[in-house]
Design a protein around this motif. Sequence first.
Motif, PDB file in Angstrom:
ATOM      1  N   THR A   5     -23.873   2.219 -10.458  1.00 31.32           N
ATOM      2  CA  THR A   5     -24.184   3.156 -11.534  1.00 31.32           C
ATOM      3  C   THR A   5     -22.920   3.808 -12.072  1.00 31.32           C
ATOM      4  OG1 THR A   5     -25.354   5.197 -12.109  1.00 31.32           O
ATOM      5  CG2 THR A   5     -24.755   4.932  -9.810  1.00 31.32           C
ATOM      6  N   VAL A   6     -22.836   3.936 -13.387  1.00 36.07           N
ATOM      7  CA  VAL A   6     -21.656   4.543 -14.003  1.00 36.07           C
ATOM      8  C   VAL A   6     -21.983   5.904 -14.608  1.00 36.07           C
ATOM      9  CG1 VAL A   6     -20.646   2.288 -14.463  1.00 36.07           C
ATOM     10  CG2 VAL A   6     -21.948   3.422 -16.263  1.00 36.07           C
ATOM     11  N   GLY A   7     -23.206   6.418 -14.360  1.00 35.40           N
ATOM     12  CA  GLY A   7     -23.541   7.739 -14.869  1.00 35.40           C
ATOM     13  C   GLY A   7     -24.171   7.697 -16.247  1.00 35.40           C
ATOM     14  N   THR A   8     -24.554   8.882 -16.722  1.00 37.44           N
ATOM     15  CA  THR A   8     -25.363   8.958 -17.938  1.00 37.44           C
ATOM     16  C   THR A   8     -24.555   8.960 -19.231  1.00 37.44           C
ATOM     17  OG1 THR A   8     -25.321  11.355 -17.771  1.00 37.44           O
ATOM     18  CG2 THR A   8     -27.210  10.246 -16.792  1.00 37.44           C
ATOM     19  N   GLN A   9     -23.279   9.231 -19.170  1.00 38.12           N
ATOM     20  CA  GLN A   9     -22.550   9.533 -20.402  1.00 38.12           C
ATOM     21  C   GLN A   9     -21.762   8.379 -20.992  1.00 38.12           C
ATOM     22  OE1 GLN A   9     -20.298  13.131 -19.722  1.00 38.12           O
ATOM     23  NE2 GLN A   9     -22.070  14.216 -18.970  1.00 38.12           N
ATOM     24  N   PHE A  10     -20.895   7.748 -20.211  1.00 40.05           N
ATOM     25  CA  PHE A  10     -19.983   6.753 -20.791  1.00 40.05           C
ATOM     26  C   PHE A  10     -19.909   5.517 -19.909  1.00 40.05           C
ATOM     27  CE2 PHE A  10     -18.729   9.865 -23.746  1.00 40.05           C
ATOM     28  CZ  PHE A  10     -18.428  11.042 -23.091  1.00 40.05           C
ATOM     29  N   ALA A  11     -19.570   4.370 -20.541  1.00 40.62           N
ATOM     30  CA  ALA A  11     -19.371   3.124 -19.805  1.00 40.62           C
ATOM     31  C   ALA A  11     -18.166   3.261 -18.883  1.00 40.62           C
ATOM     32  CB  ALA A  11     -19.146   1.978 -20.797  1.00 40.62           C
ATOM     33  N   HIS A  69     -19.259   5.501 -10.180  1.00 38.60           N
ATOM     34  CA  HIS A  69     -18.116   6.341 -10.533  1.00 38.60           C
ATOM     35  C   HIS A  69     -18.181   7.580  -9.640  1.00 38.60           C
ATOM     36  CE1 HIS A  69     -20.079   9.291 -13.636  1.00 38.60           C
ATOM     37  NE2 HIS A  69     -20.930   9.022 -12.674  1.00 38.60           N
ATOM     38  N   ALA A  70     -17.091   8.336  -9.613  1.00 40.00           N
ATOM     39  CA  ALA A  70     -17.054   9.497  -8.714  1.00 40.00           C
ATOM     40  C   ALA A  70     -17.580  10.741  -9.411  1.00 40.00           C
ATOM     41  CB  ALA A  70     -15.627   9.718  -8.200  1.00 40.00           C
ATOM     42  N   GLY A  71     -18.709  10.595 -10.100  1.00 39.72           N
ATOM     43  CA  GLY A  71     -19.350  11.728 -10.758  1.00 39.72           C
ATOM     44  C   GLY A  71     -20.257  12.447  -9.780  1.00 39.72           C
ATOM     45  N   ILE A  72     -20.395  13.751  -9.970  1.00 42.49           N
ATOM     46  CA  ILE A  72     -21.175  14.548  -9.027  1.00 42.49           C
ATOM     47  C   ILE A  72     -22.651  14.159  -9.051  1.00 42.49           C
ATOM     48  CG2 ILE A  72     -21.958  16.897  -8.526  1.00 42.49           C
ATOM     49  CD1 ILE A  72     -19.122  16.330  -7.578  1.00 42.49           C
ATOM     50  N   GLY A  73     -23.179  13.761 -10.196  1.00 45.31           N
ATOM     51  CA  GLY A  73     -24.577  13.352 -10.261  1.00 45.31           C
ATOM     52  C   GLY A  73     -24.845  12.162  -9.361  1.00 45.31           C
ATOM     53  N   THR A  74     -23.978  11.175  -9.432  1.00 50.16           N
ATOM     54  CA  THR A  74     -24.092   9.977  -8.591  1.00 50.16           C
ATOM     55  C   THR A  74     -23.944  10.349  -7.130  1.00 50.16           C
ATOM     56  OG1 THR A  74     -23.233   8.533 -10.328  1.00 50.16           O
ATOM     57  CG2 THR A  74     -23.028   7.745  -8.072  1.00 50.16           C
ATOM     58  N   ILE A  75     -22.918  11.114  -6.820  1.00 42.68           N
ATOM     59  CA  ILE A  75     -22.637  11.481  -5.433  1.00 42.68           C
ATOM     60  C   ILE A  75     -23.779  12.303  -4.851  1.00 42.68           C
ATOM     61  CG2 ILE A  75     -21.107  12.893  -4.002  1.00 42.68           C
ATOM     62  CD1 ILE A  75     -18.776  11.945  -5.808  1.00 42.68           C
ATOM     63  N   LEU A  76     -24.270  13.271  -5.623  1.00 41.36           N
ATOM     64  CA  LEU A  76     -25.369  14.107  -5.140  1.00 41.36           C
ATOM     65  C   LEU A  76     -26.616  13.270  -4.892  1.00 41.36           C
ATOM     66  CD1 LEU A  76     -26.591  16.820  -4.480  1.00 41.36           C
ATOM     67  CD2 LEU A  76     -26.920  17.234  -6.893  1.00 41.36           C
TER      68      LEU A  76
ATOM     69  N   LEU B  14     -31.115  27.576 -19.867  1.00 42.40           N
ATOM     70  CA  LEU B  14     -30.450  26.805 -18.820  1.00 42.40           C
ATOM     71  C   LEU B  14     -29.665  25.680 -19.497  1.00 42.40           C
ATOM     72  CD1 LEU B  14     -33.488  26.642 -16.405  1.00 42.40           C
ATOM     73  CD2 LEU B  14     -31.451  28.022 -16.099  1.00 42.40           C
ATOM     74  N   ALA B  15     -28.355  25.776 -19.450  1.00 41.94           N
ATOM     75  CA  ALA B  15     -27.517  24.828 -20.189  1.00 41.94           C
ATOM     76  C   ALA B  15     -26.689  23.994 -19.220  1.00 41.94           C
ATOM     77  CB  ALA B  15     -26.591  25.584 -21.142  1.00 41.94           C
ATOM     78  N   ALA B  16     -26.898  22.674 -19.255  1.00 42.55           N
ATOM     79  CA  ALA B  16     -26.129  21.778 -18.394  1.00 42.55           C
ATOM     80  C   ALA B  16     -26.123  20.383 -18.980  1.00 42.55           C
ATOM     81  CB  ALA B  16     -26.717  21.739 -16.984  1.00 42.55           C
ATOM     82  N   SER B  17     -24.947  19.759 -18.999  1.00 38.68           N
ATOM     83  CA  SER B  17     -24.845  18.363 -19.445  1.00 38.68           C
ATOM     84  C   SER B  17     -25.601  17.474 -18.484  1.00 38.68           C
ATOM     85  CB  SER B  17     -23.376  17.925 -19.466  1.00 38.68           C
ATOM     86  OG  SER B  17     -22.602  18.801 -20.244  1.00 38.68           O
ATOM     87  N   SER B  18     -26.203  16.409 -19.003  1.00 39.66           N
ATOM     88  CA  SER B  18     -26.946  15.501 -18.128  1.00 39.66           C
ATOM     89  C   SER B  18     -25.976  14.872 -17.132  1.00 39.66           C
ATOM     90  CB  SER B  18     -27.688  14.446 -18.926  1.00 39.66           C
ATOM     91  OG  SER B  18     -26.864  13.833 -19.865  1.00 39.66           O
ATOM     92  N   GLY B  19     -26.486  14.580 -15.935  1.00 38.56           N
ATOM     93  CA  GLY B  19     -25.604  14.083 -14.874  1.00 38.56           C
ATOM     94  C   GLY B  19     -25.356  15.174 -13.847  1.00 38.56           C
ATOM     95  N   GLY B  20     -24.147  15.200 -13.323  1.00 35.46           N
ATOM     96  CA  GLY B  20     -23.831  16.109 -12.226  1.00 35.46           C
ATOM     97  C   GLY B  20     -24.000  17.581 -12.555  1.00 35.46           C
ATOM     98  N   HIS B  21     -23.697  17.979 -13.774  1.00 29.87           N
ATOM     99  CA  HIS B  21     -23.866  19.390 -14.157  1.00 29.87           C
ATOM    100  C   HIS B  21     -25.339  19.772 -14.040  1.00 29.87           C
ATOM    101  CE1 HIS B  21     -19.768  19.832 -15.754  1.00 29.87           C
ATOM    102  NE2 HIS B  21     -19.901  18.596 -16.190  1.00 29.87           N
ATOM    103  N   LEU B  22     -26.223  18.913 -14.545  1.00 26.59           N
ATOM    104  CA  LEU B  22     -27.656  19.191 -14.501  1.00 26.59           C
ATOM    105  C   LEU B  22     -28.167  19.161 -13.064  1.00 26.59           C
ATOM    106  CD1 LEU B  22     -30.115  19.779 -16.285  1.00 26.59           C
ATOM    107  CD2 LEU B  22     -30.506  17.319 -16.443  1.00 26.59           C
ATOM    108  N   SER B  23     -27.681  18.204 -12.272  1.00 32.43           N
ATOM    109  CA  SER B  23     -28.082  18.134 -10.860  1.00 32.43           C
ATOM    110  C   SER B  23     -27.765  19.449 -10.154  1.00 32.43           C
ATOM    111  CB  SER B  23     -27.344  17.013 -10.124  1.00 32.43           C
ATOM    112  OG  SER B  23     -27.487  15.775 -10.779  1.00 32.43           O
ATOM    113  N   GLN B  24     -26.593  19.996 -10.431  1.00 29.71           N
ATOM    114  CA  GLN B  24     -26.206  21.252  -9.781  1.00 29.71           C
ATOM    115  C   GLN B  24     -27.033  22.420 -10.307  1.00 29.71           C
ATOM    116  OE1 GLN B  24     -21.711  21.565  -9.026  1.00 29.71           O
ATOM    117  NE2 GLN B  24     -21.888  19.768 -10.356  1.00 29.71           N
TER     118      GLN B  24
END
Lengths: 161, 160
Positions: A5-11, A69-76, B14-24
């Motif tokens: 997975t590369v996350g939600t934002q960019f390739a 990728h080393a994004g927090i969403g992926t890691i979490l 509640l404002a957070a970009s999708s991905g890790g910001h939103l997860s947190q």
Amino acid sequence: MILVTVGTQFAFDRLVKAVDAAVGAGVVCDEVFAQIAGGWRPVNMAWVDSLDSEKFSAHVAEADAIIGHAGIGTILAAFEARKPVLVMPRMKRYGEAVNDHQVATAREFAARGHLLAALGTEEVPEMIKALLEFTPAKRTASGATIVTRVKSFLESVSRVG
Amino acid sequence: MSRTVTSRRLKICLAASSGGHLSQLMKLEEAWQAHETFFITTGKMVVKHITERHQARVYAVGESNHNHPFKVIRTFVRCLMILLRERPDVVVSTGAAHGCICSLLCKLMGGKVVWVDSIANMKRLSLSGRIVRPFADLCITQWPDISANFRHTEYHGQLI
């Protein structure tokens, strides 16, 4: 199944190409499924551009391991599902990120044994092999103290009179 | 004669970009769940999940960062329209750029700002966090060294 997975934002073509090459070279015997965010299309693994939250969670739950990728969403997501994860950080010098915070993230969590990190594409095949044997050290952070602080702040704002 | 103190339900953006910001941000749910909330995020793929799970309004304003000034302007206009309509009491944000924009706008409208900087920023506050810190009502970092080096930031452990 291994989820890439590369996350939600960019390739993140550098990672996807490296994993695809490793799959083609027979480094991995498992099925590999990649979420690529509109980037370079793999030839050796099934792929999709994006996954909504539910589909992503379902794939994480089904995966034996995650490469991302080393994004927090992926890691979490990997930590919460207790899946071993290998990350490659996006780097500013390749135009992959606005700064090198992913490099710091990858190094910090790898140093504590919570994940594996490949800092360059040449490390990917060897780190994929290590991933298949990897048992991560558990995280103990729970966020309880931050929650308490934010909650009490909001309560103070909500008090009138 | 004693004064009666009561509590009212706040309206929280509640404002957070999708991905890790939103997860947190979601890890903070227990802090904001007693109040009325609406979400402003960036990508559309999280909208359905948030709507179903939290029964809250969700706005997706698109991605932006400081390398793309036109996208930032577009995001600014979208956030302004939303906040003028919603009029939140508080913005709670974990970043990134649109979180900074919403924090600024909410403050200008007389509201309060809670900023929780992403755990991904371990050497110093994010750019958005550095912009918001001077006017945030509560500014939290997840790294003790940052709290020691930046005034007006608090450290209370980590979300993940």
